[in-house]
Design an enzyme around this catalytic site. Sequence first.
Site, PDB file in Angstrom:
ATOM      1  N   HIS A  60       8.917 -19.324 -14.507  1.00 18.60           N
ATOM      2  CA  HIS A  60       8.555 -17.957 -14.129  1.00 18.60           C
ATOM      3  C   HIS A  60       8.817 -17.720 -12.646  1.00 18.60           C
ATOM      4  CE1 HIS A  60       5.396 -14.579 -14.908  1.00 18.60           C
ATOM      5  NE2 HIS A  60       6.200 -14.231 -13.914  1.00 18.60           N
ATOM      6  N   PHE A  63      13.832 -13.777  -8.693  1.00 13.65           N
ATOM      7  CA  PHE A  63      14.870 -13.933  -7.674  1.00 13.65           C
ATOM      8  C   PHE A  63      15.429 -12.582  -7.220  1.00 13.65           C
ATOM      9  CE2 PHE A  63      16.325 -18.625  -8.374  1.00 13.65           C
ATOM     10  CZ  PHE A  63      15.116 -19.054  -7.869  1.00 13.65           C
ATOM     11  N   ASN A  94      12.716  -8.230 -14.297  1.00 13.54           N
ATOM     12  CA  ASN A  94      12.411  -6.974 -13.617  1.00 13.54           C
ATOM     13  C   ASN A  94      13.236  -6.814 -12.340  1.00 13.54           C
ATOM     14  OD1 ASN A  94      10.869  -9.088 -12.554  1.00 13.54           O
ATOM     15  ND2 ASN A  94       9.209  -7.737 -11.888  1.00 13.54           N
ATOM     16  N   ASP A 152       7.977  -8.956 -18.074  1.00 14.16           N
ATOM     17  CA  ASP A 152       7.092  -9.319 -16.967  1.00 14.16           C
ATOM     18  C   ASP A 152       7.124  -8.281 -15.853  1.00 14.16           C
ATOM     19  OD1 ASP A 152       5.240 -11.351 -15.896  1.00 14.16           O
ATOM     20  OD2 ASP A 152       6.648 -11.297 -14.245  1.00 14.16           O
ATOM     21  N   HIS A 179       3.428 -10.530 -20.452  1.00 15.32           N
ATOM     22  CA  HIS A 179       2.621 -10.092 -19.314  1.00 15.32           C
ATOM     23  C   HIS A 179       1.493  -9.252 -19.898  1.00 15.32           C
ATOM     24  CE1 HIS A 179       2.069  -8.439 -15.109  1.00 15.32           C
ATOM     25  NE2 HIS A 179       1.457  -7.511 -15.827  1.00 15.32           N
ATOM     26  N   HIS A 232       1.110 -16.299 -16.652  1.00 11.80           N
ATOM     27  CA  HIS A 232       0.078 -16.311 -15.601  1.00 11.80           C
ATOM     28  C   HIS A 232      -1.331 -15.963 -16.106  1.00 11.80           C
ATOM     29  CE1 HIS A 232       1.180 -12.105 -15.821  1.00 11.80           C
ATOM     30  NE2 HIS A 232       2.242 -12.244 -15.055  1.00 11.80           N
ATOM     31  N   ASP A 305       5.222 -18.155 -10.741  1.00 12.35           N
ATOM     32  CA  ASP A 305       5.312 -16.692 -10.621  1.00 12.35           C
ATOM     33  C   ASP A 305       5.770 -16.337  -9.213  1.00 12.35           C
ATOM     34  OD1 ASP A 305       5.246 -14.003 -11.134  1.00 12.35           O
ATOM     35  OD2 ASP A 305       3.064 -13.823 -11.173  1.00 12.35           O
ATOM     36  N   HIS A 309       8.490 -11.038  -1.230  1.00 17.71           N
ATOM     37  CA  HIS A 309       8.588  -9.656  -0.772  1.00 17.71           C
ATOM     38  C   HIS A 309       9.051  -9.611   0.685  1.00 17.71           C
ATOM     39  CE1 HIS A 309       6.896  -7.649  -4.256  1.00 17.71           C
ATOM     40  NE2 HIS A 309       5.938  -8.548  -4.304  1.00 17.71           N
ATOM     41  N   GLY A 324       2.107  -9.982  -5.108  1.00 21.03           N
ATOM     42  CA  GLY A 324       2.953 -11.149  -5.294  1.00 21.03           C
ATOM     43  C   GLY A 324       2.819 -12.199  -4.207  1.00 21.03           C
TER      44      GLY A 324
END
Length: 428
Positions: A60, A63, A94, A152, A179, A232, A305, A309, A324
């Site tokens: 998980h 990238f 996503n 997710d 998710h 998660h 996960d 950012h 995140g």
Amino acid sequence: MKLLIKGGKVLDPINNIDDVMDVLITDGKITTVQKNINDNEAEIIDATDKIVCPGFIDLHVHFREPGLEYKEDITSGSEAAAVGGFTTVCCMPNTNPAIDNGSVAVYIKDRADKTGLVNVFPIGSITKGQEGKELSPIAELISAGCVAISEDGHTVASSKIMRNALEYSKMFDLPVMCHCEDKQLSREGQMHEGYFSTIYGLTGIPAEAEDVIVARDIMLSRLTGAKVHFCHVSTKGAVELISQAKEEGLNVTCEVTPHHLILSDEIVGDYDTDTKVSPPLRSQEHIEALIEGIKDGTIDCIATDHAPHHFEGKDCEYDLADFGISGLETAIAVIMDKLVDNNIITITKMVELMAVEPASILGIDKGTLNEGNLADITIIDPELTKDVDTNNFYSKGKNTPFKGSTLKGWPIMTIVNGRIVAHDGVVI
């Protein structure tokens, strides 16, 4: 080309190996694992007092490529994985555009192959554009190399569409990675709903926002017989529901992140936006349930996960910050320091959680040091102590609540397909 890893403690749970042994690698594959191997043609790697494991697998990661390369791209993410001790990672869909067709999946595979660092498998989107309205072409995604499907970052709100996805995936024995978040309950929430959200004045996200979707997807697994993997997991209720589903014999698995095992919602009181994650950090009651779930086998694996950012997404008020944590480069050290060194789990259990079980869930021929397998190997120094310095991160995302922490037990070498790709925190 030959590599000979000498004198390390080899842990291979599948083959019941837990002993000081040598590992010989020839032309990218494991030739043999035994004591006192001598080969004058091989490059020697001294692994004395180190732990030699099957390559760690992260089910998980995000990238961000294509579309959000300013946060992370496949090259920087692969570098972070290599330095973090991971030989295989799975990219969530996503992105922008989402991984909802074969061409995007092929693009990711091609970009990863060019870096030559770690194995990168794409995960396809359950629905087109992750809009929850129409199934993606799942057979096309599989043909393009996807190893699972997921929404997710989103939950498939329609139970009918989710049922269709499960029935379709079952034809291919494909895991559906869920998710679980009821957006009607979590909307505008910033942290776990409880005592500390009241004290800190932040809108809470109740544990039930996760629990109700876990319950629904367990029922759909029962209805369809499909493979359901819960991403998660963070709540006591979810652990209890999944435990009951496993006792019933349903085809369900689940993962937990290092940060949900270690950090509680109390830490949010500093208003450090690096603690803002989805699902949110929970209370101590939930942490204890997660740890017990690991011990009793309810929780199958640990996944990061990894959600990098750009600093502008975190350098703002808490309620405006992105959700995140950038996790690839700290995960092994966090688990070693906080769980293994404190005798909460054994190193062998960690290898099961981070290599053996992820490979089993994906149905890939990894997670072991079988002779003839491609040589994906993680070497850990259990005594190495150093600080988490985000200035040294290869990931573009520096957003970690572990920054500045001193951790003991770090990966020191990552070998992928018989090639050293990272050594002592540096990409080779």
